[in-house]
Design a protein around this motif. Sequence first.
Motif, PDB file in Angstrom:
ATOM      1  N   THR A  43       0.822  -1.215   0.000  1.00  0.00           N
ATOM      2  CA  THR A  43       0.000   0.000   0.000  1.00  0.00           C
ATOM      3  C   THR A  43       0.853   1.261   0.000  1.00  0.00           C
ATOM      4  O   THR A  43       0.563   2.227  -0.716  1.00  0.00           O
ATOM      5  CB  THR A  43      -0.928   0.018   1.229  1.00  0.00           C
ATOM      6  N   LEU A  44       1.916   1.264   0.797  1.00  0.00           N
ATOM      7  CA  LEU A  44       2.751   2.458   0.947  1.00  0.00           C
ATOM      8  C   LEU A  44       3.828   2.563  -0.126  1.00  0.00           C
ATOM      9  O   LEU A  44       4.450   3.619  -0.279  1.00  0.00           O
ATOM     10  CB  LEU A  44       3.404   2.466   2.335  1.00  0.00           C
ATOM     11  N   GLY A  45       4.055   1.477  -0.836  1.00  0.00           N
ATOM     12  CA  GLY A  45       5.061   1.506  -1.885  1.00  0.00           C
ATOM     13  C   GLY A  45       6.481   1.564  -1.370  1.00  0.00           C
ATOM     14  O   GLY A  45       7.355   2.172  -1.998  1.00  0.00           O
ATOM     15  N   VAL A  46       6.713   0.955  -0.207  1.00  0.00           N
ATOM     16  CA  VAL A  46       8.060   0.900   0.362  1.00  0.00           C
ATOM     17  C   VAL A  46       8.374  -0.544   0.733  1.00  0.00           C
ATOM     18  O   VAL A  46       7.484  -1.401   0.745  1.00  0.00           O
ATOM     19  CB  VAL A  46       8.185   1.808   1.617  1.00  0.00           C
ATOM     20  N   SER A  47       9.624  -0.801   1.053  1.00  0.00           N
ATOM     21  CA  SER A  47      10.022  -2.165   1.391  1.00  0.00           C
ATOM     22  C   SER A  47       9.456  -2.584   2.740  1.00  0.00           C
ATOM     23  O   SER A  47       9.085  -1.749   3.571  1.00  0.00           O
ATOM     24  CB  SER A  47      11.549  -2.265   1.430  1.00  0.00           C
ATOM     25  N   ARG A  48       9.428  -3.896   2.957  1.00  0.00           N
ATOM     26  CA  ARG A  48       8.965  -4.404   4.241  1.00  0.00           C
ATOM     27  C   ARG A  48       9.904  -3.966   5.366  1.00  0.00           C
ATOM     28  O   ARG A  48       9.458  -3.747   6.497  1.00  0.00           O
ATOM     29  CB  ARG A  48       8.854  -5.929   4.184  1.00  0.00           C
ATOM     30  N   ALA A  49      11.185  -3.826   5.040  1.00  0.00           N
ATOM     31  CA  ALA A  49      12.137  -3.355   6.050  1.00  0.00           C
ATOM     32  C   ALA A  49      11.801  -1.936   6.498  1.00  0.00           C
ATOM     33  O   ALA A  49      11.857  -1.608   7.691  1.00  0.00           O
ATOM     34  CB  ALA A  49      13.558  -3.411   5.498  1.00  0.00           C
ATOM     35  N   SER A  50      11.398  -1.085   5.545  1.00  0.00           N
ATOM     36  CA  SER A  50      11.016   0.290   5.889  1.00  0.00           C
ATOM     37  C   SER A  50       9.744   0.297   6.731  1.00  0.00           C
ATOM     38  O   SER A  50       9.616   1.065   7.695  1.00  0.00           O
ATOM     39  CB  SER A  50      10.812   1.112   4.621  1.00  0.00           C
TER      40      SER A  50
END
Length: 230
Positions: A43-50
């Motif tokens: 949804t946020l368009g970022v990595s799972r780490a972020s």
Amino acid sequence: MQAVRKGRVSLVETATDEIREQIVTGVWPVGSRIPPENALSETLGVSRASVREAVRSLVHSGLLEPRQGDGTFVISDDDSAVALRRRLERAELTHVTQVRQGLDVVAARQAAKHRTETQLAGIEAALARRKAALAAQDTDAFTAADAEFHILVAEAGANPVLADIYRSLSAALREELRRAACLDTATAAPTDPHARLTDAIRAQDPQAAVDAAVLLLAGHVRDLALPLDD
């Protein structure tokens, strides 16, 4: 390397801000479970780490709470309220009681002026639970009902700032009530200032409400043996 790190921090901050926004605006209300890490990442368009770092940051700030095997839940929607609550948890009981001296009088007067019938019913119900717990000699139930009574009085005053401060005081208030052995003193008391305060709020008599609040606080100060004249 430094540029990569800067970009990563920016992504974490963006994810943190987006998640906080969902909480503050009520999309994810207090008590709800937030979406899982993989869904947030998409949804946020970022990595799972972020996402993981963003969630960890919001857990640290007191907005989220991880529960083993059950996900991560919203436990507050206000960073400032969390900070105030934590500060109050570390405060000396004398200082909490001094603050209450001012707040209780204002809350009582405002509640008598502005309470609605629904709010009055809530105050009366809390008073009834307090009386029932007193009769049963149930310390935990008595403390919870007593603290709830004061919070409801503050909420009836049509001042959201006062209500928010009083809700933040709730944990410190419960500790104050336990320290004062309020169950014992309430059992021995010939009259109950809480009932007197409720009567004044019902009658919409601000001065009588203030008088009842002052009497009530004097009892707490006496029971706690606190030096409040410093």
